[in-house]
Design an enzyme around this catalytic site. Structure first.
Site, PDB file in Angstrom:
ATOM      1  N   THR A   1       0.822  -1.215   0.000  1.00 46.35           N
ATOM      2  CA  THR A   1       0.000   0.000   0.000  1.00 46.35           C
ATOM      3  C   THR A   1       0.852   1.259   0.000  1.00 46.35           C
ATOM      4  OG1 THR A   1      -0.093   0.197   2.404  1.00 46.35           O
ATOM      5  CG2 THR A   1      -1.761  -1.211   1.362  1.00 46.35           C
ATOM      6  N   CYS A   2       0.192   2.385  -0.257  1.00 47.24           N
ATOM      7  CA  CYS A   2       0.890   3.673  -0.337  1.00 47.24           C
ATOM      8  C   CYS A   2       0.941   4.365   1.018  1.00 47.24           C
ATOM      9  CB  CYS A   2       0.201   4.570  -1.350  1.00 47.24           C
ATOM     10  SG  CYS A   2       0.253   3.865  -2.984  1.00 47.24           S
ATOM     11  N   ASP A   3       1.201   3.598   2.071  1.00 44.26           N
ATOM     12  CA  ASP A   3       1.376   4.196   3.391  1.00 44.26           C
ATOM     13  C   ASP A   3       2.734   3.737   3.904  1.00 44.26           C
ATOM     14  OD1 ASP A   3       1.397   4.654   6.228  1.00 44.26           O
ATOM     15  OD2 ASP A   3      -0.768   4.910   6.122  1.00 44.26           O
TER      16      ASP A   3
END
Ligand SMILES: *Cc1c(COP(=O)(O)O)cnc(C)c1O
Length: 377
Positions: A324-326
């Site tokens: 994910t983009c975290d």
């Protein structure tokens, strides 16, 4: 460990995307191991560990009871065939209307850890049995439950006395020694506190009858853990030491220990890269991470065994991250994870010991990734 049944399922079904596969034979074996290790304790499976209907149905058919934390979990246990007398509402934090709904459904066993909660139960579930949770230090646990639940033993005495005064059945004491607890003496310390509550109230004519010894039984990840039998022995000896020949009714609430080793997550390597040419630590990105079900890697608390198609080849340290983009979605960085140098993009890996606390921790659709799929076989 991936059982042959799990490997066969993955080989023939070839499910797309990351998924958890749970082998019910292992759950059955775990249930019998707990029964054998603690023959005098009733088993209340902690539903939150993995509430898959197939698991709940199997455990209900084996005679298990269920520890639940919400009306929804109570309904899941009942749908699986458990009668209300085999269900406890073990969360110490409940809305009064949920207590009322549970009472309507026939639930008569509730956890409390303060007088405020006792008042709710007295109003919404008159006459019900209550047990008061005492704090434990959580020492020795890899996933401690800290100070959020329970009160000091001196307060537990007041809470149970008050419960009795409000017409409830002051039934007993509970504790949880912390999840993934590998120190066998943790139960001894908690039972000493429980005994103190029993003895003090007995002097006032209030006879408690039950000790709920909670969960905490471990799953084997990278390190060996004592077998159920060793826990049973240590707990029995502690009960003997503190209660002599007047051992009360006891309950255990295994979650992780019941289903953890029954499940394996199949995942795929999405990317392997470096941050600079001269870095010797590679970054390995899987198609599952903290938001896809591996939330217990928070603070690198739980370290899962990972099986790759290249085991046996030379290894080197990797940072392991999710898709994910975290930037919080990194599983192991402080202590890098050794993986084969021959590991390549597209390889499938098996993350073992993931039957507990994975599907329920997966986010709904962060970045559009669907929640962790699960197959129970
Ligand atoms: C989560 C929980 C359990 C299960 O704990 P494990 O460490 O997974 O065995 C048992 N009892 C209560 C009250 C819980 O909240």
């Amino acid at each position: 460990m991936a059982t042959q049944r799990i490997l066969d399922f993955l080989a023939t079904r070839r499910p797309n995307g990351p998924c958890l596969v749970v082998d019910l034979d292992v759950v059955r074996d775990n249930f019998h191991a707990f029964e054998k290790a603690l023959p005098d304790s009733r088993i209340y499976y902690a539903v939150k560990a993995n509430p898959a209907p197939e698991i709940l149905r199997l455990l209900a058919s084996l005679g298990s009871s269920f520890d639940t934390a919400s009306v929804a979990e109570i309904e899941m246990a009942m749908d699986a065939g458990a009668t209300p007398d085999r269900i406890s509402f073990g969360n110490t934090i409940k809305k009064e209307r949920d207590v009322a709904r549970a009472y309507e459904l026939g639930i008569r066993l509730f956890a409390v850890d303060c007088v405020e909660e006792v008042e709710k139960i007295a109003r919404a579930a008159p006459g019900a049995r209550v047990f008061c949770r005492v704090l434990t230090d959580g020492e020795g646990a890899e996933w401690p439950l800290s100070r959020k639940f329970g009160c000091v033993p001196a307060m537990a005495i007041d809470v149970l006395r008050y419960a009795k005064k409000l017409g409830l059945d002051a039934y007993g004491v509970s504790f949880h020694v912390g999840s993934q607890q590998t120190d066998l003496s943790a139960w001894d310390r908690a039972l000493e506190d429980a005994k103190h509550v029993f003895a003090t109230l007995a002097e006032e004519g209030i006879t408690l009858r039950m000790v709920n010894m909670g969960g905490g039984f471990p799953t084997r990840y990278l390190k060996d853990v004592p077998a159920a039998q060793a826990y049973g022995q240590a707990i029995f000896e502690a009960l003997r030491k503190h209660f002599g020949n007047r051992i009360p009714e006891t309950i255990i609430e295994p979650g992780r220990g019941m289903v953890g080793n029954a499940g394996v997550i199949k995942s795929e390597v999405v990317l392997i890269s470096k941050k600079a040419d001269n870095d010797n630590v590679r970054w390995v990105y899987l198609d599952i991470g903290k938001f896809g079900g591996l939330a217990e890697t928070m603070d690198e608390a739980i370290r899962y065994p990972i099986v790759t198609p290249h085991d046996g080849d030379a290894v080197a340290p990797c940072v392991l991250a999710g898709p994910t983009c975290d930037s919080a979605d990194v599983m192991y960085e402080k202590t890098p994870y050794a993986l084969p140098l021959s590991l390549t993009i597209g390889d499938e890996v098996l993350i073992e010991g993931t039957g507990a606390y994975t599907t329920t921790y997966a986010s709904v659709a962060f970045n559009g990734f669907e929640p962790l799929r699960s197959y129970v076989i």
